[in-house]
Design an enzyme around this catalytic site. Structure first.
Site, short mmCIF file in Angstrom:
data_model
loop_
_atom_site.label_atom_id
_atom_site.label_comp_id
_atom_site.label_asym_id
_atom_site.label_seq_id
_atom_site.Cartn_x
_atom_site.Cartn_y
_atom_site.Cartn_z
N LEU A 35 19.11 -1.67 13.04
CA LEU A 35 17.63 -1.90 12.59
C LEU A 35 16.72 -0.80 12.91
CD1 LEU A 35 15.38 -4.05 11.40
CD2 LEU A 35 15.05 -4.53 14.15
N ASP A 36 15.97 -0.36 11.90
CA ASP A 36 15.00 0.77 12.04
C ASP A 36 15.88 2.11 12.54
OD1 ASP A 36 13.01 -0.70 10.95
OD2 ASP A 36 12.52 -1.79 12.93
N HIS A 65 8.64 3.24 8.95
CA HIS A 65 8.57 2.23 10.09
C HIS A 65 7.54 2.72 10.80
CE1 HIS A 65 9.46 -0.69 13.27
NE2 HIS A 65 9.31 0.36 14.33
N SER A 85 0.67 -1.11 0.00
CA SER A 85 -0.03 -0.12 -0.13
C SER A 85 0.63 1.29 0.04
CB SER A 85 -1.01 0.00 0.95
OG SER A 85 -0.47 0.14 2.34
N LEU A 133 18.64 -6.08 6.58
CA LEU A 133 19.86 -5.81 5.77
C LEU A 133 21.29 -5.94 6.39
CD1 LEU A 133 17.85 -3.32 3.78
CD2 LEU A 133 18.51 -5.55 2.88
C1 GRF Z 1 3.77 -0.45 6.86
O1 GRF Z 1 3.06 -0.41 8.05
C2 GRF Z 1 4.91 -0.14 6.88
O2 GRF Z 1 5.46 0.96 8.02
C3 GRF Z 1 5.81 -1.23 7.55
O3 GRF Z 1 5.24 -2.59 6.72
C4 GRF Z 1 4.00 -2.07 6.30
C5 GRF Z 1 3.80 -2.22 5.02
O4 GRF Z 1 2.67 -2.16 4.36
N1 GRF Z 1 7.24 -1.17 7.41
P1 GRF Z 1 2.33 -1.97 2.65
O5 GRF Z 1 3.11 -3.30 2.35
O6 GRF Z 1 3.15 -0.85 2.27
O7 GRF Z 1 1.03 -2.17 2.51
#
Ligand code: GRF
Length: 222
Positions: free
Chosen positions: A147-148, A112, A16, A96
């Site tokens: 990470l993040d 994130h 999305s 990664l």
């Molecule tokens: C999102 O909440 C993003 O922040 C996280 O994974 C989810 C991915 O959703 N890293 P989509 O695949 O973009 O719908």
């Protein structure tokens, strides 16, 4: 940088956020174009979204590799075929290595679903609810080896309501994600956003430890 910034998007699932980037890239004055979409999982919805938009998409299935390094070697070789200015992690669910991250240093972003530095890793909304936090949200940041982590560019914030569940909260946060990610890639594509020394700079001004903070009410003014 080329007239239009060339972007490769990495996904693992629904895509999305990818869709919000595709939509933004289709505006007539869009400063970036998506050269390719790469998934580490086959048959995910994000891949169909790419095909529907006429964007080249490929899968590098991590389960077919004996090691993280071997997977990343093929992934990097594929990404590099497109010579992107920017690599965008959009729901890409693989950790990664430092070596992969350094290859795309200062030109790779992640989104994130938490107010970093709070709650890196998984189950972010549950952790925010359990902690009794008043605010939740999402952060877009340059990617560093941890990470993040990496200098944040923007953070969209929203109130946690007393009766919020993980489901209701994640739906609202996703709406924020879809606004803030394209905005950051636009800034980067126009040369307005850079990672210099230890900070993200927007128009030459260092952004704070959480990036530019945007409240839900102000998201539409972005
Ligand atoms: C999102 O909440 C993003 O922040 C996280 O994974 C989810 C991915 O959703 N890293 P989509 O695949 O973009 O719908």
């Amino acid at each position: 940088m080329a007239t239009q910034c060339s972007v490769v998007v990495l996904i693992s699932g629904s895509g999305s956020n990818l869709q919000s980037l595709i939509d933004a890239s289709q505006h007539s004055d869009a400063p970036f174009k998506i050269a390719a979409v790469i998934s580490n999982r086959p048959n995910v919805k994000g891949l169909s979204r790419a095909s529907a938009a006429g964007i080249t998409s490929q899968c590098v299935d991590h389960t077919e590799y004996a090691s993280r390094e071997a997977f990343e070697a093929d992934l990097a070789a594929l990404i590099d075929q497109y010579q992107p200015d920017c690599v965008v992690l959009a729901g890409f669910m693989r950790i990664l290595t430092a070596s992969f991250v350094s290859r795309y240093e200062r030109r790779m972003f992640n989104i994130h679903p938490s107010l970093l530095p709070k709650y890196p890793g998984l189950n972010t909304h549950q952790r925010a609810i359990d902690a009794g936090d008043q605010l939740a949200g999402a952060t877009v940041h340059f990617v560093s080896a941890e990470l993040d982590a990496g200098p944040p560019a923007i953070q969209g914030q929203i109130a946690i309501e007393p009766n919020d569940t993980v489901d209701s909260l994640s739906k609202r946060v996703l709406k924020i994600e879809h606004k803030i990610y394209p905005k950051v890639i636009e800034w980067f594509s126009r040369g307005r956003l850079v990672w210099q020394d230890d900070a993200a700079l927007l128009d030459g001004t260092p952004l704070g430890a959480q990036g530019k903070i945007v409240a839900w009410e102000d998201i539409s003014t972005l």
